[in-house]
Design an enzyme around this catalytic site. Sequence first.
Site, short mmCIF file in Angstrom:
data_model
loop_
_atom_site.label_atom_id
_atom_site.label_comp_id
_atom_site.label_asym_id
_atom_site.label_seq_id
_atom_site.Cartn_x
_atom_site.Cartn_y
_atom_site.Cartn_z
N GLU A 113 8.99 -8.58 4.47
CA GLU A 113 8.22 -7.51 3.83
C GLU A 113 6.72 -7.76 4.00
O GLU A 113 5.91 -7.32 3.22
CB GLU A 113 8.61 -7.37 2.35
N ASP A 170 1.57 -7.96 1.84
CA ASP A 170 2.92 -8.32 1.40
C ASP A 170 3.33 -7.37 0.27
O ASP A 170 2.59 -7.20 -0.71
CB ASP A 170 2.93 -9.77 0.89
N ILE A 171 4.49 -6.74 0.42
CA ILE A 171 4.96 -5.78 -0.59
C ILE A 171 5.29 -6.55 -1.88
O ILE A 171 6.03 -7.54 -1.84
CB ILE A 171 6.18 -5.00 -0.07
#
Lengths: 299, 214
Positions: A219, A176-177
């Site tokens: 994301e 996950d960004i």
Amino acid sequence: MIFEQVFNMINVGLVILDEDLFVCHWNRWMELHSGIQAENIIGSPIFKFFPNLDNPKFLRNCKSVFKFGNFSFFSQKLHHYLFPFKPDSTFGSEFNHMQQSCTMGPLRDESNVISNIYLAVQDVTEIAAYERKLVEKNMQDGLTGVYNRRFLDTKIQEEFSRHKSYHRPFSLIMCDIDLFKNVNDTYGHQCGDVVIKQIATKIESMLRKTDFLARYGGEEFCCLLPEANLEAACNLAERLRQAIEEEEVNFDGQTLKITVSFGVAYMHDGVENAETLLQMADEALYVAKKSGRNRVAAA
Amino acid sequence: MSVAAEQTLSADEQDILQELMNIAFGRASADLAEVIDTYVVLNVPEVRTLKVDDLPEFISTEISEHDIISIVEQSYLGKFKGVALLIFPSGAGRELLNLFGDSNEDYGEDVSMASLEKESLMEVANILIGACVGKVVELLDDEVSFSPPRIIIEDHPRNAIPCEIFEPDSLATVMRTVFQFSERNISGYFFLINSNESFQWLKKALNLFMEQYE
């Protein structure tokens, strides 16, 4: 007379063979696509010109049609073609050969005995090209080109069954960004898209050919690693973390530094189903986020 | 003659059909051995007349010992007309692929194991159905065309019975047998569901068939 004209005018390849599989008739469509004139092939065994047909399945089906008078179907899906011809239309550029759907059936003489068989050859290259595009689109994420969620869900189920049957290991990494909302809010959604694309490309470049990378959500990405145990998966996640940390994203003259958090889960006998494994990876990701982001946590 | 009598086969006619199928399947079995190099045992067939609405339940009951099944369906079209169903227990595709797959053939990357297994099922079903139906119609002095076989894998049989091709409330002649590939762990069920439309013709053809022996 009229039937003979139809035989040559029809937009389908027609071949008639005798019991020894010698060519008796060869229509104009076959002449045009094979470059072999009827007079040159009539009277010869079909295998002399098309040795690829000399295989157990083709022979078995010829025998069956002669014996039972049934029909045989050679689907494009499995065989792609019976006669190796060049693709005819612009759609064919992605295929080496014209894609064909072929049917074989019986022809009887006056006393109702099956004396010959016919082969009908249909050019289905265009349909096959459309189908291939649809299948690809159905598995792909539009933005990044990596696999989509739908594909991942199916693949995880497949790997899970494989694990149940053969006890092969496999692992998942959820990525996950970090603070992605800030990127969108500060630089706009176009920049967010660039970040997502670049991260996907980076991760994909570091995976093995046998691994699968899918965009799981906005994301969020998920790597499915067949044959990888927990240690191997954690090592990979750590390498990915470092590589992304060192990477720079350039957008509109500005340079951004991005980090990603990782949650790793490993398939073992205690895991009851594929959903549980995903949940474990998600929980590990949550731990990584909670303990400061830009790190790897394992379930 | 009442409507019901026109729509059903008499006990005698059912017996003739059963005997005829027995002869046909014997011949099919012998010729199959030549075509696929494997002996297929086809048990003595059973003939019944059923209401179309009761078909799915009848078939489900017949195959109740298998949870997961693959069904191949193929229509035959002549004066003798209907649908043939071959029902394999799950895993048969793999066995058949081992038996008939050509290990030298390169199918390309985009062909999965699952689709190879499906294709094997369809090829074998096409030949089995072709052999059995072919021999039956030969004895009845008819010729039939076949649609390409279609597969419905791991599905509930109820969904697999194409009731819509029959008129609702009509009757169908169901011919059922069990087949077994000798020396292989492959067996399954074979159903011929003959359409109501061909009843009149079938009655005549059966009586003509009997006349040869009288």
